[in-house]
Design an enzyme around this catalytic site. Sequence first.
Site, PDB file in Angstrom:
ATOM      1  N   LYS A  28       0.845  -1.250   0.375  1.00  0.00           N
ATOM      2  CA  LYS A  28       0.184  -0.062  -0.119  1.00  0.00           C
ATOM      3  C   LYS A  28       0.471   1.507   0.048  1.00  0.00           C
ATOM      4  O   LYS A  28       2.208   1.315   0.563  1.00  0.00           O
ATOM      5  CB  LYS A  28      -1.292  -0.115   1.366  1.00  0.00           C
ATOM      6  N   LYS A  86      -7.757  -6.483  -1.140  1.00  0.00           N
ATOM      7  CA  LYS A  86      -8.441  -5.632   0.380  1.00  0.00           C
ATOM      8  C   LYS A  86      -9.021  -4.531  -0.676  1.00  0.00           C
ATOM      9  O   LYS A  86      -8.123  -3.650  -1.313  1.00  0.00           O
ATOM     10  CB  LYS A  86      -7.020  -5.653   1.656  1.00  0.00           C
TER      11      LYS A  86
END
Length: 244
Positions: A28, A86
Amino acid sequence: MTGLLASVKNPEEARQAAAGGADLIDFKDPVRGALGGLPGEVIARGVEAVAGRRPASATVGDPPMEPDQLMPAVREIAEAGVDLVKVGLDGPADLTRSVIDALVPAAEDGVALVAVLFADRSPDLGIIPALGAAGFRGVMLDTAGKGAGSLPAHMTQPELAEMVAEARKQELLTGLAGSLRVADIRDLLVLEPDFLGFRGALCGQEGREGILDPEALADVRSRIPASEGLLGKACADAEGAAAR
Ligand SMILES: O=C[C@H](O)COP(=O)(O)O
């Protein structure tokens, strides 16, 4: 057994996290938000950097996302080679429900989806059965605002225990995260989630937007008993999906 998820922002950090014993390498961009997305090409290089040694996850970016924007984003991240994708679920209940419905085809195609709910945004834990029914692989808690305390500041231990129990009933992988500090680890381990997720605590002085600090990672690692469980389960599930 509980695994250690380490969020990283580039292939070099991915290598460091794997070398430091993280069980799950999570890609991320912390500068772009709680679930800041990285380009698929950076994730693909990161996955290559830890190939075969650790399962990997990545986020599609911060919510809210309209259902029709989601599928291309999910496909791009899945194609980068991660085991788990996710997706943040935030916003009004009807949007959340339509996002879950929109993702059913991805789940049917074997994409292992993990829903991320935000503990500091009054998450609707009542959607966990819908995640199970939609074919999600897991659900985790995180925090959207990174300056307002760690996960236990937003949800009590019994609330967290209930979330983990409900997710387990649905056979979902469970993760707990959200500005977790070393001091939070002991109580959260009692709940036996499949993983605890960290970024800020792994970055030393500079905080989550800084760089991974191997000493901070070693400290967190030393407080979470080594786990074969998550690695085995995520990889087996991913192999199963690939074979279908
Ligand atoms: O997925 C887990 C997160 O990256 C946690 O980040 P944080 O520890 O900075 O809240």
